[in-house]
Design a protein around this motif. Structure first.
Motif, PDB file in Angstrom:
ATOM      1  N   UNK A   1      34.037  42.916  39.677  1.00  8.77           N
ATOM      2  CA  UNK A   1      35.253  43.583  39.647  1.00  8.77           C
ATOM      3  C   UNK A   1      36.474  42.835  40.510  1.00  8.77           C
ATOM      4  N   UNK A   2      35.929  42.065  41.573  1.00  5.97           N
ATOM      5  CA  UNK A   2      36.858  41.220  42.139  1.00  5.97           C
ATOM      6  C   UNK A   2      37.405  40.108  41.318  1.00  5.97           C
ATOM      7  N   UNK A   3      38.767  39.650  41.897  1.00  6.07           N
ATOM      8  CA  UNK A   3      39.524  38.848  40.885  1.00  6.07           C
ATOM      9  C   UNK A   3      38.930  37.474  41.152  1.00  6.07           C
ATOM     10  N   UNK A   4      38.724  36.914  42.535  1.00  4.97           N
ATOM     11  CA  UNK A   4      38.214  35.611  42.687  1.00  4.97           C
ATOM     12  C   UNK A   4      37.023  35.703  43.529  1.00  4.97           C
ATOM     13  N   UNK A   5      36.264  34.714  43.582  1.00  6.32           N
ATOM     14  CA  UNK A   5      35.041  34.780  44.317  1.00  6.32           C
ATOM     15  C   UNK A   5      35.062  33.673  45.550  1.00  6.32           C
ATOM     16  N   UNK A   6      36.088  33.748  46.187  1.00 11.14           N
ATOM     17  CA  UNK A   6      36.446  32.956  47.469  1.00 11.14           C
ATOM     18  C   UNK A   6      36.891  33.983  48.504  1.00 11.14           C
ATOM     19  N   UNK A   7      36.767  33.527  49.844  1.00 18.05           N
ATOM     20  CA  UNK A   7      37.398  33.821  51.009  1.00 18.05           C
ATOM     21  C   UNK A   7      38.729  33.335  51.342  1.00 18.05           C
ATOM     22  N   UNK A   8      39.548  33.828  52.439  1.00 11.70           N
ATOM     23  CA  UNK A   8      40.711  33.424  52.843  1.00 11.70           C
ATOM     24  C   UNK A   8      40.474  32.146  53.203  1.00 11.70           C
ATOM     25  N   UNK A   9      39.524  31.857  54.290  1.00  4.51           N
ATOM     26  CA  UNK A   9      39.354  30.861  55.033  1.00  4.51           C
ATOM     27  C   UNK A   9      39.029  29.478  54.170  1.00  4.51           C
ATOM     28  N   UNK A  10      38.522  29.741  53.072  1.00  4.96           N
ATOM     29  CA  UNK A  10      38.524  28.611  51.952  1.00  4.96           C
ATOM     30  C   UNK A  10      39.607  28.041  51.282  1.00  4.96           C
TER      31      UNK A  10
ATOM     32  N   UNK B   1      46.960  35.791  50.742  1.00  8.45           N
ATOM     33  CA  UNK B   1      45.677  35.574  50.905  1.00  8.45           C
ATOM     34  C   UNK B   1      44.579  36.700  50.786  1.00  8.45           C
ATOM     35  N   UNK B   2      44.996  37.621  51.398  1.00  6.31           N
ATOM     36  CA  UNK B   2      44.152  39.032  51.406  1.00  6.31           C
ATOM     37  C   UNK B   2      44.060  39.487  50.310  1.00  6.31           C
ATOM     38  N   UNK B   3      45.062  39.703  49.551  1.00  7.19           N
ATOM     39  CA  UNK B   3      45.169  40.274  48.242  1.00  7.19           C
ATOM     40  C   UNK B   3      44.491  39.457  47.254  1.00  7.19           C
ATOM     41  N   UNK B   4      44.507  38.011  47.198  1.00  6.58           N
ATOM     42  CA  UNK B   4      43.669  37.142  46.299  1.00  6.58           C
ATOM     43  C   UNK B   4      42.188  37.479  46.444  1.00  6.58           C
ATOM     44  N   UNK B   5      41.683  37.463  47.960  1.00  4.66           N
ATOM     45  CA  UNK B   5      40.490  37.336  48.201  1.00  4.66           C
ATOM     46  C   UNK B   5      39.753  38.784  48.197  1.00  4.66           C
ATOM     47  N   UNK B   6      40.554  40.025  48.032  1.00  7.90           N
ATOM     48  CA  UNK B   6      39.942  41.034  48.150  1.00  7.90           C
ATOM     49  C   UNK B   6      40.338  42.097  46.829  1.00  7.90           C
TER      50      UNK B   6
ATOM     51  N   UNK C   1      44.498  27.758  23.991  1.00  3.82           N
ATOM     52  CA  UNK C   1      43.211  27.652  23.614  1.00  3.82           C
ATOM     53  C   UNK C   1      43.022  28.375  22.261  1.00  3.82           C
ATOM     54  N   UNK C   2      43.930  29.227  21.744  1.00  2.00           N
ATOM     55  CA  UNK C   2      43.867  30.282  20.856  1.00  2.00           C
ATOM     56  C   UNK C   2      42.621  31.236  20.736  1.00  2.00           C
ATOM     57  N   UNK C   3      42.074  31.387  21.969  1.00  2.00           N
ATOM     58  CA  UNK C   3      41.386  32.435  22.123  1.00  2.00           C
ATOM     59  C   UNK C   3      41.974  33.688  22.399  1.00  2.00           C
ATOM     60  N   UNK C   4      41.454  34.965  22.522  1.00  2.00           N
ATOM     61  CA  UNK C   4      41.861  35.980  22.936  1.00  2.00           C
ATOM     62  C   UNK C   4      42.301  35.788  24.397  1.00  2.00           C
ATOM     63  N   UNK C   5      43.303  36.635  25.042  1.00  2.00           N
ATOM     64  CA  UNK C   5      43.741  36.694  26.500  1.00  2.00           C
ATOM     65  C   UNK C   5      42.866  37.559  27.081  1.00  2.00           C
ATOM     66  N   UNK C   6      42.149  37.320  28.296  1.00  4.53           N
ATOM     67  CA  UNK C   6      41.538  38.146  28.875  1.00  4.53           C
ATOM     68  C   UNK C   6      42.616  39.004  30.259  1.00  4.53           C
ATOM     69  N   UNK C   7      43.272  40.017  29.748  1.00  4.76           N
ATOM     70  CA  UNK C   7      43.967  40.788  30.554  1.00  4.76           C
ATOM     71  C   UNK C   7      43.394  41.619  31.604  1.00  4.76           C
ATOM     72  N   UNK C   8      43.693  41.707  32.595  1.00  4.51           N
ATOM     73  CA  UNK C   8      43.144  42.595  33.813  1.00  4.51           C
ATOM     74  C   UNK C   8      44.341  43.332  34.364  1.00  4.51           C
ATOM     75  N   UNK C   9      43.931  44.561  35.060  1.00  3.36           N
ATOM     76  CA  UNK C   9      44.787  45.300  35.871  1.00  3.36           C
ATOM     77  C   UNK C   9      44.585  44.795  37.437  1.00  3.36           C
ATOM     78  N   UNK C  10      45.896  44.465  37.903  1.00  3.22           N
ATOM     79  CA  UNK C  10      45.842  44.238  39.594  1.00  3.22           C
ATOM     80  C   UNK C  10      46.651  44.968  40.126  1.00  3.22           C
ATOM     81  N   UNK C  11      46.773  45.451  41.471  1.00  2.10           N
ATOM     82  CA  UNK C  11      47.648  46.213  42.414  1.00  2.10           C
ATOM     83  C   UNK C  11      49.069  45.641  42.040  1.00  2.10           C
TER      84      UNK C  11
END
Length: 220
Positions: free
Chosen positions: A42-51, A96-101, A161-171
């Motif tokens: 479910x998380x958008x990204x797999x990194x922490x703010x400090x990275x 950064x907090x939004x991106x990481x969490x 790329x011609x591929x379907x877009x993977x669209x997500x919902x974010x706050x």
């Protein structure tokens, strides 16, 4: 003798079956592991703010570039474009907090020709992240969903790329996090304290005109 043979066969079957069940249960994820895997999906990204080492924020009005400073105090982040000066720590920390969490409750597979329907042709902006290991990630924002509780977005989209877009919902908080005037991205400088006027010298006391005195007479 025949009874003993039958008993031994049943016992062996039970042992083998029990071992198989044990191995199957052992191979399954525990509830804690399943929960953790679901959260990672479910998380958008797999990194922490400090990275994060650098950020590029683009909106229809501004393009801003920020870099993490080598010093941690008093300013952890520095704006490099459009001006070179210390960045506002609170604005960077919030983004950064939004991106990481942040997490997405849903993913949609959309044909590229339908980008306009999801607001990507008039995107409110995007964020590019550069990690300390030089990996890059991009979040592209679109329009609001029908409930106006989320906005559409794409994570690391493949361009043409011609591929379907993977669209997500974010706050919806992402829009407010990037749509700021330039002054809110800059560190606020403390106003200079007015200097007190110099104290005037004390008034001099005029003794008045001097009176010459005759020398005292010494008796003979």
């Amino acid at each position: 003798m025949k009874l003993k043979s039958t008993t031994m066969i049943l016992l062996s079957t039970a042992i083998v079956g029990g071992a198989g069940v044990f191995l199957w249960i052992s191979s399954q994820d525990t509830p804690e592991e399943i929960t953790e895997q679901q959260e990672q999906v479910l998380k958008l990204f797999q990194f922490n703010e400090d990275q994060v080492a650098a950020l590029t924020v683009k909106t229809p009005k501004l393009t801003l570039v920020f870099e993490r400073s080598k010093q941690s105090f008093p300013h952890t982040w520095r704006m490099k474009k459009p001006q070179d000066k210390p960045a506002d720590e609170a604005a960077i920390a919030f983004l950064l907090n939004l991106l990481a969490t942040a997490k997405s409750p849903r993913t949609l597979s959309v044909e590229p020709t339908r980008q306009k329907e999801f607001g990507f042709e008039k995107s409110p902006g995007n964020v590019k992240v550069v990690l300390k290991n030089e990996q890059t990630h991009t979040l592209v924002l679109g329009g609001q969903d029908p409930t106006e509780s989320f906005i559409y977005a794409q994570v690391d989209p493949e361009v043409d790329s011609g591929k379907n877009l993977q669209v997500i919902l974010v706050p919806t908080a992402f829009v407010g996090a990037i749509d700021r005037p330039l002054t809110e991205w800059q560190a606020q400088t403390k106003p200079k304290q007015p200097t007190a006027p110099a104290s005037p010298p004390p008034p001099s006391i005029d003794p008045g005109p001097s009176i010459s005195l005759s020398p005292p007479q010494v008796p003979q």
